[in-house]
Scaffold this motif. Structure first.
Motif, PDB file in Angstrom:
ATOM      1  N   ARG A   1       0.728  -1.071  -0.038  1.00 47.53           N
ATOM      2  CA  ARG A   1      -0.042  -0.176   0.123  1.00 47.53           C
ATOM      3  C   ARG A   1       0.676   0.757   0.021  1.00 47.53           C
ATOM      4  O   ARG A   1       0.959   1.899  -0.585  1.00 47.53           O
ATOM      5  CB  ARG A   1      -0.901   0.010   1.027  1.00 47.53           C
ATOM      6  CG  ARG A   1      -1.983  -1.022   0.892  1.00 47.53           C
ATOM      7  CD  ARG A   1      -3.520  -0.479   0.792  1.00 47.53           C
ATOM      8  NE  ARG A   1      -4.778  -1.287   0.761  1.00 47.53           N
ATOM      9  CZ  ARG A   1      -5.563  -0.651   0.235  1.00 47.53           C
ATOM     10  NH1 ARG A   1      -5.329   0.069  -0.169  1.00 47.53           N
ATOM     11  NH2 ARG A   1      -6.659  -1.469   0.981  1.00 47.53           N
ATOM     12  N   LEU A   2       1.608   1.547   0.724  1.00 45.56           N
ATOM     13  CA  LEU A   2       3.149   2.385   1.312  1.00 45.56           C
ATOM     14  C   LEU A   2       3.679   2.889  -0.327  1.00 45.56           C
ATOM     15  O   LEU A   2       3.297   3.987  -1.017  1.00 45.56           O
ATOM     16  CB  LEU A   2       3.951   2.171   1.706  1.00 45.56           C
ATOM     17  CG  LEU A   2       3.592   2.714   2.971  1.00 45.56           C
ATOM     18  CD1 LEU A   2       4.293   2.385   4.456  1.00 45.56           C
ATOM     19  CD2 LEU A   2       3.176   3.666   3.542  1.00 45.56           C
ATOM     20  N   PHE A   3       4.147   1.296  -0.975  1.00 48.42           N
ATOM     21  CA  PHE A   3       5.093   1.707  -2.648  1.00 48.42           C
ATOM     22  C   PHE A   3       3.845   2.394  -3.498  1.00 48.42           C
ATOM     23  O   PHE A   3       4.606   3.259  -4.116  1.00 48.42           O
ATOM     24  CB  PHE A   3       5.522   0.448  -2.807  1.00 48.42           C
ATOM     25  CG  PHE A   3       5.753   0.263  -3.866  1.00 48.42           C
ATOM     26  CD1 PHE A   3       7.780   0.741  -4.062  1.00 48.42           C
ATOM     27  CD2 PHE A   3       5.620   0.104  -5.061  1.00 48.42           C
ATOM     28  CE1 PHE A   3       8.642   0.940  -4.445  1.00 48.42           C
ATOM     29  CE2 PHE A   3       6.732   0.321  -6.024  1.00 48.42           C
ATOM     30  CZ  PHE A   3       8.006   0.532  -6.182  1.00 48.42           C
ATOM     31  N   ALA A   4       2.260   1.112  -3.208  1.00 48.95           N
ATOM     32  CA  ALA A   4       1.350   1.666  -4.047  1.00 48.95           C
ATOM     33  C   ALA A   4       1.448   3.789  -4.726  1.00 48.95           C
ATOM     34  O   ALA A   4       1.212   3.893  -5.452  1.00 48.95           O
ATOM     35  CB  ALA A   4       0.797   1.031  -4.599  1.00 48.95           C
ATOM     36  N   HIS A   5       0.723   3.645  -3.218  1.00 48.84           N
ATOM     37  CA  HIS A   5       1.195   5.655  -2.724  1.00 48.84           C
ATOM     38  C   HIS A   5       1.043   5.979  -3.068  1.00 48.84           C
ATOM     39  O   HIS A   5       1.159   6.991  -4.232  1.00 48.84           O
ATOM     40  CB  HIS A   5       0.229   5.638  -1.657  1.00 48.84           C
ATOM     41  CG  HIS A   5      -0.341   6.874  -1.428  1.00 48.84           C
ATOM     42  ND1 HIS A   5      -1.148   7.139  -1.727  1.00 48.84           N
ATOM     43  CD2 HIS A   5       0.065   8.284  -0.379  1.00 48.84           C
ATOM     44  CE1 HIS A   5      -1.453   8.902  -1.404  1.00 48.84           C
ATOM     45  NE2 HIS A   5       0.000   8.715  -0.527  1.00 48.84           N
ATOM     46  N   HIS A   6       2.669   5.885  -3.223  1.00 51.54           N
ATOM     47  CA  HIS A   6       3.920   6.577  -3.698  1.00 51.54           C
ATOM     48  C   HIS A   6       4.137   6.414  -4.831  1.00 51.54           C
ATOM     49  O   HIS A   6       3.744   7.594  -6.008  1.00 51.54           O
ATOM     50  CB  HIS A   6       5.098   6.641  -3.332  1.00 51.54           C
ATOM     51  CG  HIS A   6       6.271   7.326  -3.449  1.00 51.54           C
ATOM     52  ND1 HIS A   6       6.963   6.923  -4.586  1.00 51.54           N
ATOM     53  CD2 HIS A   6       6.275   8.557  -2.835  1.00 51.54           C
ATOM     54  CE1 HIS A   6       8.106   7.457  -4.577  1.00 51.54           C
ATOM     55  NE2 HIS A   6       7.615   8.499  -3.737  1.00 51.54           N
ATOM     56  N   ALA A   7       3.889   5.588  -5.772  1.00 47.41           N
ATOM     57  CA  ALA A   7       4.144   5.017  -7.485  1.00 47.41           C
ATOM     58  C   ALA A   7       2.776   5.788  -8.322  1.00 47.41           C
ATOM     59  O   ALA A   7       3.208   5.879  -9.053  1.00 47.41           O
ATOM     60  CB  ALA A   7       3.884   3.690  -7.281  1.00 47.41           C
ATOM     61  N   ALA A   8       2.195   6.001  -6.984  1.00 46.41           N
ATOM     62  CA  ALA A   8       0.602   6.567  -7.949  1.00 46.41           C
ATOM     63  C   ALA A   8       0.837   7.931  -7.716  1.00 46.41           C
ATOM     64  O   ALA A   8       0.551   8.842  -8.905  1.00 46.41           O
ATOM     65  CB  ALA A   8      -0.750   5.977  -7.711  1.00 46.41           C
ATOM     66  N   GLY A   9       1.715   8.991  -7.362  1.00 46.74           N
ATOM     67  CA  GLY A   9       1.631  10.124  -7.382  1.00 46.74           C
ATOM     68  C   GLY A   9       1.531  10.836  -5.990  1.00 46.74           C
ATOM     69  O   GLY A   9       2.084  11.901  -5.440  1.00 46.74           O
ATOM     70  N   GLY A  10       1.257   9.766  -4.602  1.00 46.46           N
ATOM     71  CA  GLY A  10       1.185  10.250  -3.642  1.00 46.46           C
ATOM     72  C   GLY A  10       2.637  10.746  -2.626  1.00 46.46           C
ATOM     73  O   GLY A  10       3.275  10.351  -2.924  1.00 46.46           O
ATOM     74  N   SER A  11       2.422  11.359  -1.407  1.00 49.83           N
ATOM     75  CA  SER A  11       3.340  11.457  -0.211  1.00 49.83           C
ATOM     76  C   SER A  11       3.291  10.552   0.842  1.00 49.83           C
ATOM     77  O   SER A  11       1.865   9.723   1.068  1.00 49.83           O
ATOM     78  CB  SER A  11       3.424  13.235  -0.518  1.00 49.83           C
ATOM     79  OG  SER A  11       3.647  13.593  -1.773  1.00 49.83           O
ATOM     80  N   VAL A  12       4.709  10.366   0.860  1.00 49.23           N
ATOM     81  CA  VAL A  12       4.521   9.255   2.069  1.00 49.23           C
ATOM     82  C   VAL A  12       5.019  10.072   3.140  1.00 49.23           C
ATOM     83  O   VAL A  12       6.063  10.870   3.051  1.00 49.23           O
ATOM     84  CB  VAL A  12       4.723   7.812   2.470  1.00 49.23           C
ATOM     85  CG1 VAL A  12       3.766   7.339   0.981  1.00 49.23           C
ATOM     86  CG2 VAL A  12       6.382   7.913   1.345  1.00 49.23           C
ATOM     87  N   ALA A  13       5.792   9.527   4.520  1.00 46.53           N
ATOM     88  CA  ALA A  13       5.829  10.595   5.395  1.00 46.53           C
ATOM     89  C   ALA A  13       6.079   8.935   6.572  1.00 46.53           C
ATOM     90  O   ALA A  13       5.959   8.628   6.776  1.00 46.53           O
ATOM     91  CB  ALA A  13       5.676  11.425   5.858  1.00 46.53           C
ATOM     92  N   SER A  14       7.229   9.442   7.767  1.00 42.69           N
ATOM     93  CA  SER A  14       6.989   8.538   8.630  1.00 42.69           C
ATOM     94  C   SER A  14       7.904   9.794   9.520  1.00 42.69           C
ATOM     95  O   SER A  14       8.864  10.746   9.278  1.00 42.69           O
ATOM     96  CB  SER A  14       8.641   7.641   8.034  1.00 42.69           C
ATOM     97  OG  SER A  14       9.696   8.147   8.107  1.00 42.69           O
ATOM     98  N   VAL A  15       7.477   8.997  11.022  1.00 44.91           N
ATOM     99  CA  VAL A  15       8.567  10.304  12.132  1.00 44.91           C
ATOM    100  C   VAL A  15       9.324   8.688  12.867  1.00 44.91           C
ATOM    101  O   VAL A  15       8.984   8.094  13.231  1.00 44.91           O
ATOM    102  CB  VAL A  15       7.690  10.663  13.164  1.00 44.91           C
ATOM    103  CG1 VAL A  15       7.590  11.026  14.925  1.00 44.91           C
ATOM    104  CG2 VAL A  15       6.235  12.000  12.219  1.00 44.91           C
ATOM    105  N   CYS A  16      11.087   9.505  12.848  1.00 44.62           N
ATOM    106  CA  CYS A  16      11.803   8.577  14.142  1.00 44.62           C
ATOM    107  C   CYS A  16      11.333   7.286  13.177  1.00 44.62           C
ATOM    108  O   CYS A  16      11.960   6.985  12.157  1.00 44.62           O
ATOM    109  CB  CYS A  16      11.249   8.406  15.377  1.00 44.62           C
ATOM    110  SG  CYS A  16      11.892   7.669  16.438  1.00 44.62           S
ATOM    111  N   SER A  17      11.494   6.272  14.109  1.00 40.81           N
ATOM    112  CA  SER A  17      11.793   4.806  13.263  1.00 40.81           C
ATOM    113  C   SER A  17      10.575   4.125  12.596  1.00 40.81           C
ATOM    114  O   SER A  17      10.541   3.116  11.966  1.00 40.81           O
ATOM    115  CB  SER A  17      11.151   3.871  15.070  1.00 40.81           C
ATOM    116  OG  SER A  17      10.133   3.757  15.064  1.00 40.81           O
ATOM    117  N   GLY A  18       9.976   5.108  12.220  1.00 42.15           N
ATOM    118  CA  GLY A  18       8.666   5.047  10.608  1.00 42.15           C
ATOM    119  C   GLY A  18       9.136   5.075   9.773  1.00 42.15           C
ATOM    120  O   GLY A  18       9.068   4.255   8.712  1.00 42.15           O
TER     121      GLY A  18
END
Length: 305
Positions: free
Chosen positions: A93-110
């Motif tokens: 899901r994370l990879f596909a969202h980014h591949a489709a043009g969306g943004s992903v983010a993390s905090v710390c160990s995320g």
């Protein structure tokens, strides 16, 4: 336009502030009418947090568009597990969202979850200073950026430890809704200042406080409160009731710095913050206590070497 959807992926033993900080930013922004919808997903309906408060989340992901954001807060992790923190479906899901043009983010160990999803390879990223070596070794095709608050690279936004999630979220509000919106949210949240991503994770006040000298701590308290003032060594020694020689010896042994050098570091750090927010070097120098900008320029030059 429909509101921007922000989806938080909840991982077992997550840190509450990793989640609550950025969630507060986006929900406050929505209260002001800036258009954010926040939701929470996890691989089980109830998630145990590191602080002992259980959380409930949805099992089904909402429909996401290219303007939407997925955030993975961090979890308690003195050492990272050799196993993925999220399962294969969530990683896809994370990879596909980014591949489709969306943004992903993390905090710390995320950031580890983003790495397992294949989103760090070839990109710059950051994380909590205690995890940088471990994640740099785990993801050798990524480029670790040490001792900064957050890094953005091709719609992958990673931040440092815990409270830096607030900085990351305010930055994203500023990018998406404007600096005025971010400033309004920060003021409502009683955030002291919206920090730039390249500011250091640890302030000078914290970096030189890991000692057990009560006298040195008392001197630091004085300098921390009055770093912009003239602080003759005679006055500092008088305030703590020792000779100048004794003060210098004990303070240097405890912190690795003379009192003057410690004061200069505080001034330099505050000046860099002001300059990063648009203040001129001359004005910043006066604000932090330098008579003119020449000393500030010299100190900045030494720090960049």
């Amino acid at each position: 336009m429909r509101p921007t959807r922000v989806v938080f992926v909840l991982v077992p033993r997550l840190h509450l502030l990793d989640l609550a900080g950025p969630a507060q930013v986006f929900t406050t922004a929505n209260d002001f009418g800036y258009g954010y919808e926040v939701s929470y997903v996890a691989e089980s309906e109830e998630i145990a947090t590191a602080q002992g408060v259980p959380l409930r989340a949805q099992l089904e992901w909402p429909e996401l568009g290219t303007a939407d954001l997925v955030v993975v807060p961090g979890w308690r992790s003195p050492r990272l597990s050799p196993e993925p923190p999220i399962g294969p479906e969530f990683r896809k899901r994370l990879f596909a969202h980014h591949a489709a043009g969306g943004s992903v983010a993390s905090v710390c160990s995320g950031a580890d979850a983003l790495g397992w999803a294949g989103l760090l390879d070839g990109r710059r990223f950051t994380t909590h200073h205690d995890l940088t070596d471990e994640l740099a070794a785990r993801y050798p095709r990524a480029i670790i950026v040490r001792d900064v608050l957050y890094v953005e690279d091709d719609r992958v936004i990673t931040s440092a430890g815990i409270a830096s999630g607030i900085d990351l979220a305010l930055h994203l509000v500023a990018v998406g809704r404007g600096a005025e919106a971010a400033a309004r949210v920060a003021r409502e949240m009683v955030v002291y200042a919206r920090r730039n991503g390249d500011e250091r994770q640890e302030s000078a006040m914290l970096r030189h406080r890991d000692h057990l000298s009560d006298l040195a701590h008392r001197v630091q308290d004085v300098i921390d409160a009055r770093y912009a003032d003239r602080l003759p060594l005679t006055d500092l020694a008088g305030q703590v009731g020792v000779s100048e020689r004794t003060l210098t010896r004990i303070f240097t042994a405890a912190t690795g710095l003379t009192p003057l050098r410690y004061q200069q570091l505080l001034r330099l750090e505050r000046a860099e913050h002001l300059i990063g927010h648009g203040t001129t070097v001359e004005s910043a120098a006066r604000t932090v206590g330098f008579e003119d900008a020449r000393m500030l320029r010299r100190l900045r030059g030494r720090a960049s070497v």
